[in-house]
Design a protein around this motif. Sequence first.
Motif, short mmCIF file in Angstrom:
data_model
loop_
_atom_site.label_atom_id
_atom_site.label_comp_id
_atom_site.label_asym_id
_atom_site.label_seq_id
_atom_site.Cartn_x
_atom_site.Cartn_y
_atom_site.Cartn_z
N ILE A 142 -4.34 8.62 -4.46
CA ILE A 142 -5.20 7.44 -4.54
C ILE A 142 -6.54 7.78 -3.89
N ALA A 143 -7.61 7.65 -4.65
CA ALA A 143 -8.93 8.02 -4.17
C ALA A 143 -9.54 6.97 -3.25
N ALA A 144 -9.25 5.70 -3.52
CA ALA A 144 -9.83 4.62 -2.71
C ALA A 144 -8.93 3.40 -2.79
N THR A 145 -8.91 2.63 -1.71
CA THR A 145 -8.11 1.41 -1.65
C THR A 145 -9.01 0.24 -1.30
N TYR A 146 -8.84 -0.85 -2.01
CA TYR A 146 -9.66 -2.05 -1.84
C TYR A 146 -8.74 -3.20 -1.46
N ARG A 147 -9.02 -3.83 -0.31
CA ARG A 147 -8.17 -4.92 0.19
C ARG A 147 -8.99 -6.21 0.30
N SER B 228 4.60 10.50 -6.36
CA SER B 228 5.75 10.91 -7.16
C SER B 228 5.32 11.49 -8.50
N ARG B 229 4.07 11.23 -8.87
CA ARG B 229 3.53 11.76 -10.12
C ARG B 229 2.48 12.83 -9.88
N GLU C 74 0.83 -1.20 0.00
CA GLU C 74 0.00 0.00 0.00
C GLU C 74 0.87 1.26 0.00
N GLN C 75 1.94 1.24 0.79
CA GLN C 75 2.83 2.39 0.83
C GLN C 75 3.53 2.59 -0.50
N ASP C 76 3.94 1.48 -1.14
CA ASP C 76 4.58 1.57 -2.45
C ASP C 76 3.64 2.21 -3.48
N LEU C 77 2.36 1.85 -3.42
CA LEU C 77 1.39 2.42 -4.35
C LEU C 77 1.19 3.91 -4.08
N LYS C 78 1.13 4.29 -2.80
CA LYS C 78 0.99 5.70 -2.45
C LYS C 78 2.19 6.51 -2.92
N GLU D 3 0.19 -3.36 -7.38
CA GLU D 3 1.64 -3.45 -7.22
C GLU D 3 2.25 -4.34 -8.30
N GLN D 4 1.63 -5.49 -8.52
CA GLN D 4 2.11 -6.44 -9.51
C GLN D 4 0.91 -7.03 -10.24
N VAL D 5 1.14 -7.45 -11.48
CA VAL D 5 0.04 -8.02 -12.26
C VAL D 5 -0.52 -9.26 -11.59
N ASP D 6 0.33 -10.04 -10.91
CA ASP D 6 -0.18 -11.26 -10.27
C ASP D 6 -1.08 -10.97 -9.08
N ARG D 7 -1.08 -9.72 -8.58
CA ARG D 7 -2.05 -9.33 -7.55
C ARG D 7 -3.45 -9.22 -8.16
N LEU D 8 -3.47 -8.92 -9.46
CA LEU D 8 -4.75 -8.81 -10.17
C LEU D 8 -5.18 -10.15 -10.72
N SER D 9 -4.23 -10.94 -11.21
CA SER D 9 -4.62 -12.19 -11.87
C SER D 9 -3.58 -13.29 -11.78
N ARG D 10 -4.04 -14.44 -11.30
CA ARG D 10 -3.39 -15.73 -11.52
C ARG D 10 -4.42 -16.65 -12.17
N LEU D 11 -5.32 -16.02 -12.90
CA LEU D 11 -6.47 -16.72 -13.47
C LEU D 11 -6.10 -17.59 -14.65
N ASN D 12 -6.95 -18.58 -14.93
CA ASN D 12 -6.79 -19.33 -16.17
C ASN D 12 -7.22 -18.44 -17.33
N ALA D 13 -6.95 -18.89 -18.54
CA ALA D 13 -7.16 -18.04 -19.72
C ALA D 13 -8.61 -17.58 -19.85
N GLN D 14 -9.55 -18.49 -19.61
CA GLN D 14 -10.97 -18.13 -19.76
C GLN D 14 -11.39 -17.07 -18.75
N ASP D 15 -11.00 -17.25 -17.49
CA ASP D 15 -11.38 -16.28 -16.46
C ASP D 15 -10.66 -14.94 -16.66
#
Length: 211
Positions: free
Chosen positions: A34-39, A29-30, A20-24, A68-80
Amino acid sequence: MFIRAYLRASTKDQDANRAEQDLKDFAQSRGLTIAATYRENESGASLKRPELFRLLSDSEAGDVLLVEQVDRLSRLNAQDWDSLKAEIAERRLRVVALDLPTSWQMLETSRDDIHGRMLDAINGMMLDMLAAIARKDYEDRRRRQAQGIERAKDEGRYRGRPEDTKRNNALMKMLSDGQSWASIVDATGVSRSTLAKLSKRLKKVTETEVS
């Protein structure tokens, strides 16, 4: 444009505070906030992630889904993964991941049509690649784990994971007191799959006491 951060840990033992701190820091830095955080504590291999879909529901066209990383969003199979991508595309969200530098330009609010389409294409291709790598890593780890368990069984060493009896009793007490699953997850970080198992156990105990 709102930036919505998504933090996922597959178990309650994984602390998301650093991420979370890394994302903030990345946003600040830009010159962005961040308007909202979902855990949530759910597996990236499953589409059953209430907080991710709450984020999608809250979002409007042009908002940023920051991870932070794409695998935080998805470790899904191709269909999902295709299903999730379609949902993101339908809502016209921009996915930005700290481990995917090609996505960082998606934070630019003013992009001409050709430049924007090129970025979308490149970012989509890289997302697909990293999502595929994340899925392969997940499957490889599951396979090695299964092989290790089989070897341990053959050698008579496998005992399974010991149950956290104290924790589970406390969770069942919360369930029996009528607390909602959402409030228990928020308070303890336990997964919904664990609550489902304990709920079934509690129901059996109650039925036995009644009979």
